[in-house]
Design a protein around this motif. Sequence first.
Motif, short mmCIF file in Angstrom:
data_model
loop_
_atom_site.label_atom_id
_atom_site.label_comp_id
_atom_site.label_asym_id
_atom_site.label_seq_id
_atom_site.Cartn_x
_atom_site.Cartn_y
_atom_site.Cartn_z
N UNK A 139 -11.87 2.03 1.02
CA UNK A 139 -11.19 3.30 0.73
C UNK A 139 -9.71 3.04 0.48
N UNK A 140 -9.18 3.62 -0.57
CA UNK A 140 -7.80 3.34 -0.98
C UNK A 140 -6.79 3.62 0.12
N UNK A 141 -6.96 4.74 0.82
CA UNK A 141 -6.01 5.09 1.89
C UNK A 141 -6.05 4.05 3.01
N UNK A 142 -7.24 3.59 3.36
CA UNK A 142 -7.36 2.59 4.43
C UNK A 142 -6.81 1.25 3.98
N UNK A 143 -7.03 0.88 2.73
CA UNK A 143 -6.48 -0.38 2.22
C UNK A 143 -4.96 -0.36 2.31
N UNK A 144 -4.37 0.76 1.94
CA UNK A 144 -2.92 0.87 2.03
C UNK A 144 -2.43 0.74 3.46
N UNK A 145 -3.18 1.32 4.39
CA UNK A 145 -2.78 1.24 5.80
C UNK A 145 -2.87 -0.19 6.31
N UNK A 146 -3.92 -0.92 5.89
CA UNK A 146 -4.07 -2.30 6.35
C UNK A 146 -3.05 -3.23 5.69
N UNK A 147 -2.68 -2.94 4.46
CA UNK A 147 -1.61 -3.73 3.83
C UNK A 147 -0.32 -3.58 4.61
N UNK A 148 0.00 -2.34 4.97
CA UNK A 148 1.20 -2.07 5.75
C UNK A 148 1.11 -2.74 7.12
N UNK A 149 -0.06 -2.66 7.74
CA UNK A 149 -0.25 -3.25 9.06
C UNK A 149 -0.05 -4.76 9.02
N UNK A 150 -0.60 -5.41 7.99
CA UNK A 150 -0.45 -6.86 7.90
C UNK A 150 1.02 -7.23 7.76
N UNK A 151 1.73 -6.52 6.92
CA UNK A 151 3.15 -6.85 6.71
C UNK A 151 3.96 -6.62 7.98
N UNK A 152 3.60 -5.59 8.76
CA UNK A 152 4.31 -5.35 10.03
C UNK A 152 4.06 -6.49 11.00
N UNK A 153 2.79 -6.91 11.10
CA UNK A 153 2.44 -8.00 12.01
C UNK A 153 3.10 -9.30 11.56
N UNK A 154 3.10 -9.53 10.26
CA UNK A 154 3.70 -10.74 9.72
C UNK A 154 5.21 -10.76 9.97
N UNK A 155 5.83 -9.60 9.86
CA UNK A 155 7.28 -9.51 10.03
C UNK A 155 7.72 -9.89 11.43
#
Length: 283
Positions: free
Chosen positions: A248-264
């Motif tokens: 789902x597009x909304x969930x993909x966007x949330x997981x992209x944001x989540x990965x970048x936060x964790x990576x940061x």
Amino acid sequence: MARRKEPTARQQRLGTELRKLREAAGLKGREAAAMLGTDSAQVSQIEFGTAGVSEERVRRLAAHYACRDTELTDALVAMATDRTRGWWEEYRGHLPTSFLDLSELEHHASYRWDVDFLHVPGLLQTEAYARALFSYMNPDFPEDDLERWVEHRMRRKAILDSTDATPYRAVIHEAALRIRVGDRAAARAQLTRILELSEADHIIVRVIPFDLDGFAGAGSSMVYAGGPVPQLDTVVRDGPHGTVFVDAEAQLGRFRTLFRRVETVSLEPARSRDFIERLAKEL
């Protein structure tokens, strides 16, 4: 075209994306069927992945749905016309279907991200680590089955070793690095393997240390596989009731944001290597 009894996740995804385009256009299945000169049942089978679809039909459907994204249409055509019988098919009937679907997803991924908190990501595991992990999870496994699971996991790593290797980024919590899935020697060898792989230009490994302030985690581990276009990205998560493929597009966007936060918040790659080296010396 014969109806598929068990479509792969990739075949189901093609159907899902065609359904999304139809629904975005405000059309019913019967209207799409009329345009193709078929019936609603055939359209339903295409959208569920139980029936194949030709390039000509994909392009006709995309045009009928007023899809102006030519890159997305071309990517859907590539999915529809792909006849690859990958190495993972050798394990069909012997391993869980989700294992094979993940192998196929990885094979076609344009990039791959991992976040893990309790175990070393599968693509970075040594044979000894994988064997110890599977043995613990499945204590009653016959030896032949255990070796088949380990062999499959080792073969998956080809995407990191080939000439056109997949760009890979992993964020691993210190807990996953410290938990001794096997014995001390296996743990040391596993850390050494991560260090070796992290030297490659296409592989980035970052560590989240225990002493990081204000870190509440990311819910659970995840795999993020990039598609040929962002709409075809996929997140894979293991849950109590099995493996889930998220599209789902909304969930993909949330997981992209989540990965970048964790990576940061994780350590930089060089500091992460130093961190892993210290852990290995402790062993």
